[in-house]
Scaffold this motif. Structure first.
Motif, short mmCIF file in Angstrom:
data_model
loop_
_atom_site.label_atom_id
_atom_site.label_comp_id
_atom_site.label_asym_id
_atom_site.label_seq_id
_atom_site.Cartn_x
_atom_site.Cartn_y
_atom_site.Cartn_z
N ASP A 267 0.80 -1.22 0.00
CA ASP A 267 0.00 0.00 0.00
C ASP A 267 0.84 1.28 0.00
O ASP A 267 0.30 2.38 0.12
CB ASP A 267 -0.94 0.02 1.20
N VAL A 268 2.15 1.16 -0.15
CA VAL A 268 3.02 2.34 -0.13
C VAL A 268 3.07 2.97 -1.52
O VAL A 268 3.28 2.29 -2.53
CB VAL A 268 4.44 1.96 0.33
N SER A 269 2.88 4.27 -1.58
CA SER A 269 2.99 5.00 -2.84
C SER A 269 4.46 5.14 -3.23
O SER A 269 5.29 5.60 -2.44
CB SER A 269 2.37 6.39 -2.70
N MET A 270 4.78 4.78 -4.48
CA MET A 270 6.17 4.89 -4.94
C MET A 270 6.59 6.36 -5.07
O MET A 270 7.77 6.66 -5.04
CB MET A 270 6.34 4.17 -6.27
N ALA A 271 5.62 7.25 -5.21
CA ALA A 271 5.96 8.67 -5.25
C ALA A 271 6.55 9.13 -3.91
O ALA A 271 7.48 9.94 -3.87
CB ALA A 271 4.73 9.50 -5.60
N ARG A 272 6.00 8.62 -2.82
CA ARG A 272 6.53 8.96 -1.50
C ARG A 272 7.94 8.42 -1.33
O ARG A 272 8.82 9.09 -0.77
CB ARG A 272 5.62 8.41 -0.40
N VAL A 273 8.17 7.22 -1.82
CA VAL A 273 9.53 6.68 -1.80
C VAL A 273 10.45 7.55 -2.65
O VAL A 273 11.59 7.86 -2.25
CB VAL A 273 9.54 5.23 -2.31
N GLY A 274 9.96 7.98 -3.81
CA GLY A 274 10.77 8.80 -4.71
C GLY A 274 11.19 10.13 -4.12
O GLY A 274 12.29 10.61 -4.39
N ILE A 275 10.33 10.73 -3.30
CA ILE A 275 10.69 12.01 -2.67
C ILE A 275 11.91 11.83 -1.78
O ILE A 275 12.87 12.63 -1.83
CB ILE A 275 9.49 12.54 -1.85
N TRP A 276 11.92 10.78 -0.97
CA TRP A 276 13.07 10.54 -0.10
C TRP A 276 14.30 10.14 -0.92
O TRP A 276 15.43 10.51 -0.57
CB TRP A 276 12.73 9.47 0.93
N VAL A 277 14.10 9.39 -1.99
CA VAL A 277 15.23 9.04 -2.86
C VAL A 277 15.89 10.30 -3.41
O VAL A 277 17.13 10.42 -3.43
CB VAL A 277 14.75 8.13 -4.01
N ALA A 278 15.08 11.26 -3.85
CA ALA A 278 15.63 12.50 -4.40
C ALA A 278 16.38 13.30 -3.34
O ALA A 278 17.47 13.83 -3.60
CB ALA A 278 14.50 13.34 -5.00
N ILE A 279 15.83 13.38 -2.14
CA ILE A 279 16.48 14.15 -1.06
C ILE A 279 17.82 13.53 -0.71
O ILE A 279 18.86 14.21 -0.66
CB ILE A 279 15.56 14.21 0.17
N PHE A 280 17.84 12.23 -0.47
CA PHE A 280 19.09 11.56 -0.11
C PHE A 280 20.11 11.67 -1.24
O PHE A 280 21.30 11.94 -1.02
CB PHE A 280 18.84 10.08 0.21
N GLY A 281 19.65 11.42 -2.47
CA GLY A 281 20.57 11.44 -3.61
C GLY A 281 21.22 12.79 -3.82
O GLY A 281 22.43 12.89 -4.06
N LEU A 282 20.44 13.86 -3.76
CA LEU A 282 20.99 15.20 -3.97
C LEU A 282 22.03 15.55 -2.91
O LEU A 282 23.04 16.20 -3.21
CB LEU A 282 19.85 16.23 -3.95
N LEU A 283 21.80 15.13 -1.68
CA LEU A 283 22.74 15.45 -0.61
C LEU A 283 24.02 14.62 -0.67
O LEU A 283 24.98 14.94 0.03
CB LEU A 283 22.06 15.24 0.75
N LEU A 284 24.04 13.59 -1.50
CA LEU A 284 25.24 12.74 -1.62
C LEU A 284 26.05 13.03 -2.87
O LEU A 284 26.97 12.27 -3.19
CB LEU A 284 24.83 11.26 -1.60
N ASN A 285 25.75 14.12 -3.56
CA ASN A 285 26.43 14.42 -4.82
C ASN A 285 27.72 15.22 -4.66
O ASN A 285 28.33 15.61 -5.66
CB ASN A 285 25.49 15.19 -5.76
N PHE A 286 28.15 15.47 -3.43
CA PHE A 286 29.34 16.30 -3.22
C PHE A 286 30.64 15.50 -3.11
O PHE A 286 31.72 16.08 -3.02
CB PHE A 286 29.18 17.15 -1.95
N THR A 287 30.54 14.18 -3.09
CA THR A 287 31.73 13.38 -2.76
C THR A 287 32.89 13.52 -3.74
O THR A 287 34.05 13.45 -3.31
CB THR A 287 31.34 11.90 -2.61
N PRO A 288 32.68 13.71 -5.06
CA PRO A 288 33.85 13.86 -5.95
C PRO A 288 34.72 15.07 -5.62
O PRO A 288 35.89 15.12 -6.03
CB PRO A 288 33.22 13.98 -7.35
N LEU A 289 34.16 16.04 -4.90
CA LEU A 289 34.96 17.21 -4.53
C LEU A 289 36.19 16.82 -3.71
O LEU A 289 37.22 17.49 -3.78
CB LEU A 289 34.10 18.19 -3.71
N ALA A 290 36.09 15.74 -2.95
CA ALA A 290 37.24 15.29 -2.16
C ALA A 290 38.39 14.89 -3.07
O ALA A 290 39.57 15.13 -2.75
CB ALA A 290 36.84 14.11 -1.26
N GLY A 291 38.09 14.28 -4.21
CA GLY A 291 39.13 13.90 -5.15
C GLY A 291 39.80 15.11 -5.80
O GLY A 291 41.02 15.12 -6.01
#
Length: 481
Positions: A267-291
């Motif tokens: 009964d879980v809406s995949m759109a609700r899952v997608g919102i959290w996926v987008a939030i987590f993903g965007l916040l993890l895009n800084f890692t190449p800066l360390a290289g």
């Protein structure tokens, strides 16, 4: 002492969560071990999807690629978030509903049930499971190697000793509760991973300054600051766009990713899952800066994969460096436990069922857990004899080739149903195409898997059409044959 204390405290927390998950699923409940009894809510589902997808390759591999090739990796890394979002919102629901209708608990079982319920289905299940074991083992080895490289300096031990310690740790909390334990521990780990990524961004943009970093890179080599090619993904800078379909198929096709879609509540809406996926993903895009930081200020490292450990040691004080390293270890452990679970499941469940063994010791939870131990030990010894190779490339070899092998029978079959002959042919041709391009040519890293996916899809459809029985043939046959 601080580092060991942090590691042991976090390990105790992971074991406690795994024990709770075992109690929640039931010690003898195989469905709980395989797909968490279809119990994952939107936050936990998104956390385990991103924690597994954004793993050692993001925190160790991507900085290493940025160190070697420059800022192009920063551009390319951005495409993972929309790719994972599209896979979650627009594909996961189809896969989940179809798998639940057929009673499929694994991707190999889903593939077999989609195409045949007889001998051909068992062959298809066995072959897909064997390929999953072989290719995901390659990726698991790369994860363990990355863990060893990061932890060796952190704990003051050799890389092999560090890798062995964490391998045993991951084995320990994976065997308790299966996929439910993996998902619950991933949820804790994602918080630390996001914190580490944001700390990297703070150092680069606030303490150092983005302009000063680019100027330092330009003084070393203008190509590092403003690349004119798409290396290592291709000759053109437009090659970064190839990461989008590649990452989408990563999330949708790879078994250790797509099995999470099967574990989400009905009964879980995949759109609700997608919102959290987008939030987590965007916040993890800084890692190449360390290289990029490591290349600007430490241009003579022995191997690009040392970029992240070097950045941590230089950019943070001792306490903060220890905490950030622990968070990055979370990222690598989240994928390692997922890989161990998926590989062991392919052996203890799919290959066993394909061989017709459905009772006795081999059908019990103890055998599933024994396979987790066997897979972890095997991967450690394989890592110990691994020749020098970039962690990210090794991950592309295992993941990309597996993605090409299963593209036709998993993604295409969700929307267009072929037969077992087409499925077997697509697995073989996808595997051969991707492996040949990655190992035998100088093409970019994503071209081989993407070409393999195209070949797999074309083969799946064409062979299924050529071998499909004519309409009405069965109806005109005599009941006596």
């Amino acid at each position: 002492m601080l580092n060991w204390t942090l590691l042991l405290v976090s390990a105790s927390a992971m074991f406690f969560l795994s024990w709770l998950s075992m109690r929640a699923s039931g010690d003898k409940d195989e469905s709980g071990f395989l797909v968490a009894n279809n119990s994952l809510g939107p936050f936990v589902a998104a956390a385990t999807i991103i924690a597994t997808g954004y793993s050692g390759f993001v925190f160790m591999g991507a900085p290493g690629v940025a160190y070697q090739y420059g800022s192009f990796e920063l551009y390319s890394n951005v495409f993972y978030t929309p790719a994972f979002l599209v896979a979650t919102v627009f594909f996961a629901g189809f896969l989940r509903r179809k798998a639940q209708r057929m009673g499929s608990r694994t991707i190999s079982e889903y593939i077999a049930n989609s195409h045949s319920d007889g001998a051909a289905g068992r062959w298809l299940r066995a072959i897909s499971a064997i390929i999953i074991v072989l290719l995901l083992s390659v990726f698991l080895v790369s994860q363990i190697r990355a863990i060893g490289l990061l932890m060796s300096g952190w704990l003051g031990v050799s890389s092999n000793t560090a890798a062995l310690f964490v391998t045993l740790l991951v084995i320990g909390y994976t065997i308790f509760g299966g996929l439910r334990a993996v998902a619950w521990t991933d949820t804790v780990m994602i918080i630390g991973m996001v914190g580490a990524s944001c700390a990297i961004a703070y150092v680069v943009f606030v303490q150092v300054g983005g302009g000063d970093l680019i100027a330092s890179l330009h003084s070393i080599d203008p190509e590092l600051a403003n690349p004119s090619t798409g290396a290592p993904y291709g000759d053109s800078t437009l090659s970064s766009f190839l990461v989008l379909p590649y990452a989408f198929m990563w999330a949708a096709v790879l078994p250790y990713m797509s099995v999470r879609f099967l574990a989400i509540k009905k009964d879980v809406s995949m759109a609700r899952v997608g919102i959290w996926v987008a939030i987590f993903g965007l916040l993890l895009n800084f890692t190449p800066l360390a290289g990029l930081y490591a290349r600007a200020y430490f241009p003579d490292l022995g191997t690009p994969d040392l970029a992240m450990p070097t950045f941590i040691q230089d950019a943070f004080g001792p306490v903060m460096a220890s905490v950030i390293t622990l968070f990055i270890l979370f990222a690598m452990k989240s994928t390692a436990n997922s890989l161990m679970h998926t590989i062991s499941t392919a052996i203890s469940y799919d290959i066993r069922h394909a061989l017709g063994v459905k009772s006795g010791f081999f059908s019990r939870m103890g055998f599933n857990r024994l396979m987790v131990i066997a897979v972890g030990v095997m991967a450690f010894f394989a890592m110990a004899y691994l020749p020098p190779v970039m962690v990210l490339w090794l991950g592309v070899l295992g993941n990309g080739t597996l993605m090409a092998s299963l593209f036709g029978v998993s993604l295409c079959s969700t929307f267009w149903q072929g037969n077992s002959a087409g499925a077997l042919a697509s697995i073989v041709t996808g595997f051969a195409t991707s492996a040949f391009v990655l190992l035998g040519t100088d093409w970019g890293w994503v071209q081989g898997p993407l070409l393999g996916c195209v070949v797999s899809a074309v083969t799946y459809v064409s062979v299924s059409l050529l071998t499909r029985e004519p309409a009405g043939k069965v109806a005109t046959e005599s009941p006596l044959g």
